[in-house]
Design a protein around this motif. Structure first.
Motif: not given
Length: 251
Positions: A112-122, A76-82
């Motif tokens: 942009f890329l990291m956030s877009q890729a992580a969105t389904p997990a978030l 899982q991913v609960d928080a993405l820190i860019n």
């Protein structure tokens, strides 16, 4: 209760590493991402509950690999820190397109890329994004045409993310550090620059990496559960002063 998972980019040093250590102290697991493999290995050597990943956030294929490895290891991913970014400063006239693209590729495209890729997990965790911009995205300064513009764009991207992803329970916020006492800053800032910041910042000092990490981890935590779309300047009051008249200060 399942341990929460943070994915921190630019995690091999500075604010990213301080943020990683604070997450770990709070009981989270952390995937550390950086393009400097040697530094990443050194930074993660004494840490537990971490997954070091050597990747470039400006590369779409690398970004896919980052999410795949994180989910495979932690589920899982609960928080993405860019946090990944490059600080490449220079006069407008000397900022050729190659320099411009190099800064934008990591500082903006990477977010942009990291956030877009992580969105389904978030979506699965109703997690959140914390983007790290800069005081340079809030107020203009010399030699920062590419850097400042990239950080201003990250601020607007954060608002877009908050507006569009809120319906999925995903929060998005942005931290804008002011001058921070990192090893890199202290190596390149002359005494004149240090004195000038002292005069311009109401708190009369640089911030620390740990102080910025506290702001990041707060926004990523449940304590900030009703906060989204916000831009937090962790800058000692630097942005509040405008032009200012240091000569009128008492100290």
């Amino acid at each position: 209760m399942t341990q929460k998972v943070a994915l921190v980019t630019g995690a091999a040093r500075g604010i990213g590493l301080a943020t990683t250590r604070l997450f770990l102290k709070s009981g989270w697991r952390v995937a550390l991402v950086d393009w400097d493999g040697a530094e990443l290995t050194s930074a993660s050597a004494d840490l537990e509950q971490v997954l070091p990943i050597e990747c470039d956030v400006s590369s779409p294929s690398d970004v896919e690999d980052i999410l795949s490895k994180t989910l495979s290891a932690f589920g899982q991913v609960d928080a993405l820190i860019n946090n990944a970014g490059v600080a490449d400063f220079g006069p407008i006239e000397e900022t050729d397109f190659e320099r411009w693209r190099r800064v934008m590729a990591t500082n903006l495209d990477g977010v942009f890329l990291m956030s877009q890729a992580a969105t389904p997990a978030l979506k699965e965790t109703k997690g959140n994004i914390v983007n790290i911009a800069s005081i340079s995205g809030l107020r203009a300064s010399t030699l920062r045409v590419a850097y400042g513009t990239s950080k201003a764009a990250v601020i607007q991207l954060t608002k877009q993310q908050a507006a569009e992803l809120g319906e999925y329970g995903i929060r998005a916020n942005c931290v804008c550090p002011g001058p921070v006492r990192t090893k890199l800053a202290m190596a390149v800032h002359s005494q004149d620059i240090i004195d000038a910041y002292h005069d311009a910042i109401p708190l009369n000092r640089y911030g620390s990496e740990e102080e910025i990490a506290e702001a990041i981890c707060f926004l990523a935590s449940d304590k900030a559960s009703y906060i989204t779309g916000q831009i937090l300047a962790a800058d000692g009051g630097f942005d509040s002063t405008g032009v200012g008249l240091p000569a009128l200060r008492k100290s």
